[in-house]
Design a protein around this motif. Structure first.
Motif, PDB file in Angstrom:
ATOM      1  N   ALA A  63       1.011  -1.186  -0.063  1.00  0.00           N
ATOM      2  CA  ALA A  63      -0.018   0.058   0.207  1.00  0.00           C
ATOM      3  C   ALA A  63       0.809   1.247  -0.109  1.00  0.00           C
ATOM      4  CB  ALA A  63      -0.936  -0.171   1.054  1.00  0.00           C
ATOM      5  N   ALA A  64       1.929   1.251   0.555  1.00  0.00           N
ATOM      6  CA  ALA A  64       3.011   2.297   0.770  1.00  0.00           C
ATOM      7  C   ALA A  64       3.575   2.575  -0.676  1.00  0.00           C
ATOM      8  CB  ALA A  64       3.937   2.261   1.845  1.00  0.00           C
ATOM      9  N   ILE A  65       3.955   1.473  -1.148  1.00  0.00           N
ATOM     10  CA  ILE A  65       4.483   1.651  -2.330  1.00  0.00           C
ATOM     11  C   ILE A  65       3.457   2.000  -3.598  1.00  0.00           C
ATOM     12  CG2 ILE A  65       5.497   0.227  -4.316  1.00  0.00           C
ATOM     13  CD1 ILE A  65       6.840  -1.470  -2.356  1.00  0.00           C
ATOM     14  N   ALA A  66       2.191   1.794  -3.416  1.00  0.00           N
ATOM     15  CA  ALA A  66       1.132   2.210  -4.323  1.00  0.00           C
ATOM     16  C   ALA A  66       1.128   3.625  -4.293  1.00  0.00           C
ATOM     17  CB  ALA A  66      -0.163   1.661  -4.031  1.00  0.00           C
ATOM     18  N   VAL A  67       0.821   4.369  -3.175  1.00  0.00           N
ATOM     19  CA  VAL A  67       0.560   5.722  -2.658  1.00  0.00           C
ATOM     20  C   VAL A  67       2.004   6.436  -3.138  1.00  0.00           C
ATOM     21  CG1 VAL A  67       0.315   7.315  -0.991  1.00  0.00           C
ATOM     22  CG2 VAL A  67      -1.054   5.261  -1.153  1.00  0.00           C
ATOM     23  N   GLY A  68       3.025   5.766  -2.830  1.00  0.00           N
ATOM     24  CA  GLY A  68       4.358   6.496  -3.058  1.00  0.00           C
ATOM     25  C   GLY A  68       4.541   6.680  -4.781  1.00  0.00           C
ATOM     26  N   PHE A  69       4.333   5.624  -5.412  1.00  0.00           N
ATOM     27  CA  PHE A  69       4.625   5.983  -6.750  1.00  0.00           C
ATOM     28  C   PHE A  69       3.735   6.798  -7.575  1.00  0.00           C
ATOM     29  CE2 PHE A  69       7.174   1.845  -7.012  1.00  0.00           C
ATOM     30  CZ  PHE A  69       8.556   2.572  -7.294  1.00  0.00           C
ATOM     31  N   ALA A  70       2.227   6.690  -7.157  1.00  0.00           N
ATOM     32  CA  ALA A  70       1.279   7.377  -7.666  1.00  0.00           C
ATOM     33  C   ALA A  70       1.501   8.748  -7.273  1.00  0.00           C
ATOM     34  CB  ALA A  70      -0.192   6.874  -7.055  1.00  0.00           C
ATOM     35  N   CYS A  71       1.830   9.126  -5.919  1.00  0.00           N
ATOM     36  CA  CYS A  71       1.932  10.463  -5.700  1.00  0.00           C
ATOM     37  C   CYS A  71       3.294  11.237  -6.268  1.00  0.00           C
ATOM     38  CB  CYS A  71       2.356  10.805  -4.148  1.00  0.00           C
ATOM     39  SG  CYS A  71       0.724  10.612  -3.282  1.00  0.00           S
ATOM     40  N   ILE A  72       4.286  10.302  -6.617  1.00  0.00           N
ATOM     41  CA  ILE A  72       5.637  10.997  -7.154  1.00  0.00           C
ATOM     42  C   ILE A  72       5.105  11.014  -8.650  1.00  0.00           C
ATOM     43  CG2 ILE A  72       7.963  10.025  -8.114  1.00  0.00           C
ATOM     44  CD1 ILE A  72       8.141   8.862  -5.226  1.00  0.00           C
ATOM     45  N   GLY A  73       4.603  10.117  -9.076  1.00  0.00           N
ATOM     46  CA  GLY A  73       4.044  10.364 -10.666  1.00  0.00           C
ATOM     47  C   GLY A  73       3.139  11.467 -10.819  1.00  0.00           C
ATOM     48  N   MET A  76       5.051  14.802 -10.628  1.00  0.00           N
ATOM     49  CA  MET A  76       5.813  14.948 -11.875  1.00  0.00           C
ATOM     50  C   MET A  76       5.004  15.556 -13.021  1.00  0.00           C
ATOM     51  SD  MET A  76       8.621  11.811 -11.664  1.00  0.00           S
ATOM     52  CE  MET A  76       9.021  12.058 -13.313  1.00  0.00           C
ATOM     53  N   ALA A  77       3.736  14.957 -12.923  1.00  0.00           N
ATOM     54  CA  ALA A  77       2.843  15.526 -13.994  1.00  0.00           C
ATOM     55  C   ALA A  77       2.257  16.787 -13.940  1.00  0.00           C
ATOM     56  CB  ALA A  77       1.649  14.275 -13.990  1.00  0.00           C
ATOM     57  N   VAL A  78       2.129  17.066 -12.513  1.00  0.00           N
ATOM     58  CA  VAL A  78       1.488  18.484 -12.157  1.00  0.00           C
ATOM     59  C   VAL A  78       2.512  19.636 -12.376  1.00  0.00           C
ATOM     60  CG1 VAL A  78       0.813  19.933 -10.240  1.00  0.00           C
ATOM     61  CG2 VAL A  78      -0.194  17.642 -10.747  1.00  0.00           C
ATOM     62  N   ALA A 106      -4.234  15.344 -13.451  1.00  0.00           N
ATOM     63  CA  ALA A 106      -2.952  15.092 -13.227  1.00  0.00           C
ATOM     64  C   ALA A 106      -2.812  14.651 -11.626  1.00  0.00           C
ATOM     65  CB  ALA A 106      -1.733  15.759 -13.632  1.00  0.00           C
ATOM     66  N   GLU A 107      -3.621  15.804 -10.907  1.00  0.00           N
ATOM     67  CA  GLU A 107      -3.756  15.430  -9.269  1.00  0.00           C
ATOM     68  C   GLU A 107      -4.492  14.134  -9.127  1.00  0.00           C
ATOM     69  OE1 GLU A 107      -5.220  19.006  -7.682  1.00  0.00           O
ATOM     70  OE2 GLU A 107      -3.535  19.963  -8.093  1.00  0.00           O
ATOM     71  N   GLY A 108      -5.470  13.740 -10.143  1.00  0.00           N
ATOM     72  CA  GLY A 108      -6.104  12.539  -9.995  1.00  0.00           C
ATOM     73  C   GLY A 108      -5.557  11.168  -9.678  1.00  0.00           C
ATOM     74  N   ILE A 109      -4.102  11.417 -10.301  1.00  0.00           N
ATOM     75  CA  ILE A 109      -3.437  10.019 -10.285  1.00  0.00           C
ATOM     76  C   ILE A 109      -3.188   9.756  -8.953  1.00  0.00           C
ATOM     77  CG2 ILE A 109      -0.974   9.387 -10.930  1.00  0.00           C
ATOM     78  CD1 ILE A 109      -1.041  11.218 -13.322  1.00  0.00           C
ATOM     79  N   CYS A 110      -2.752  10.664  -8.194  1.00  0.00           N
ATOM     80  CA  CYS A 110      -2.677  10.438  -6.551  1.00  0.00           C
ATOM     81  C   CYS A 110      -3.814   9.825  -6.008  1.00  0.00           C
ATOM     82  CB  CYS A 110      -2.439  11.554  -5.704  1.00  0.00           C
ATOM     83  SG  CYS A 110      -0.786  12.444  -6.469  1.00  0.00           S
ATOM     84  N   LEU A 111      -5.201  10.450  -6.274  1.00  0.00           N
ATOM     85  CA  LEU A 111      -6.166   9.663  -5.849  1.00  0.00           C
ATOM     86  C   LEU A 111      -6.454   8.027  -6.194  1.00  0.00           C
ATOM     87  CD1 LEU A 111      -8.999  10.107  -4.340  1.00  0.00           C
ATOM     88  CD2 LEU A 111     -10.052  10.630  -6.412  1.00  0.00           C
ATOM     89  N   TRP A 112      -6.039   7.616  -7.518  1.00  0.00           N
ATOM     90  CA  TRP A 112      -6.195   6.483  -7.927  1.00  0.00           C
ATOM     91  C   TRP A 112      -5.062   5.320  -7.004  1.00  0.00           C
ATOM     92  CZ3 TRP A 112      -9.956   4.327  -9.963  1.00  0.00           C
ATOM     93  CH2 TRP A 112     -10.903   5.118 -10.918  1.00  0.00           C
ATOM     94  N   GLY A 113      -3.762   6.152  -6.801  1.00  0.00           N
ATOM     95  CA  GLY A 113      -2.953   5.442  -5.888  1.00  0.00           C
ATOM     96  C   GLY A 113      -3.540   4.955  -4.517  1.00  0.00           C
ATOM     97  N   PHE A 114      -4.277   6.228  -4.051  1.00  0.00           N
ATOM     98  CA  PHE A 114      -4.840   5.984  -2.557  1.00  0.00           C
ATOM     99  C   PHE A 114      -5.797   5.016  -2.810  1.00  0.00           C
ATOM    100  CE2 PHE A 114      -8.282   7.013   0.287  1.00  0.00           C
ATOM    101  CZ  PHE A 114      -7.653   6.974   1.491  1.00  0.00           C
TER     102      PHE A 114
END
Length: 123
Positions: A63-73, A76-78, A106-114
């Motif tokens: 779960a931490a990896i999923a949120v971490g990669f999504a937030c980093i991506g 970068m997009a934002v 682009a901010e929605g990517i973080c939501l999908w990771g969460f």
């Protein structure tokens, strides 16, 4: 580039260690609560097995990896889309209504990771 990789590895190490300690304390709390509610008749029965140990810790790390990669991506997009949107708006102010929704996407990517992390923890 190597500084980013080192920072990313350090953040995963910190998140992984935190998730392991969180899993251990949750296991101790569950054992203490079960010991308090256990009656004399139930002592002869075998204790119920809970979802603890390595499999529980792996869920938190995943779960931490999923949120971490999504937030980093997403960051970068934002950063790239926001810079391009600000540049376009500085030349033509009428483009602000057309450029800002792309930043929101682009901010929605973080939501999908969460959401993925939430499903990992629940299931």
């Amino acid at each position: 580039m190597t500084k980013r990789i080192i920072a990313l590895a350090a953040s995963f190490l910190i998140m992984g260690a935190a998730s392991l300690f969180a899993q251990e304390t949750a296991g101790y709390e569950a054992e203490a609560q079960a010991a308090e509610t256990q009656t004399v008749e139930q002592t002869e029965q075998a204790p119920a097995q809970s979802d603890s140990g390595l499999s529980g810790a792996i869920k938190y790390i995943a779960a931490a990896i999923a949120v971490g990669f999504a937030c980093i991506g997403g960051a970068m997009a934002v950063g790239k889309i926001g810079a391009a949107a600000m540049g376009a708006m500085s030349e033509n102010a009428e483009l602000s209504g057309k450029a800002l929704p792309f930043v929101g996407l682009a901010e929605g990517i973080c939501l999908w990771g969460f959401l993925v992390a939430l499903f990992i923890i629940i299931m």
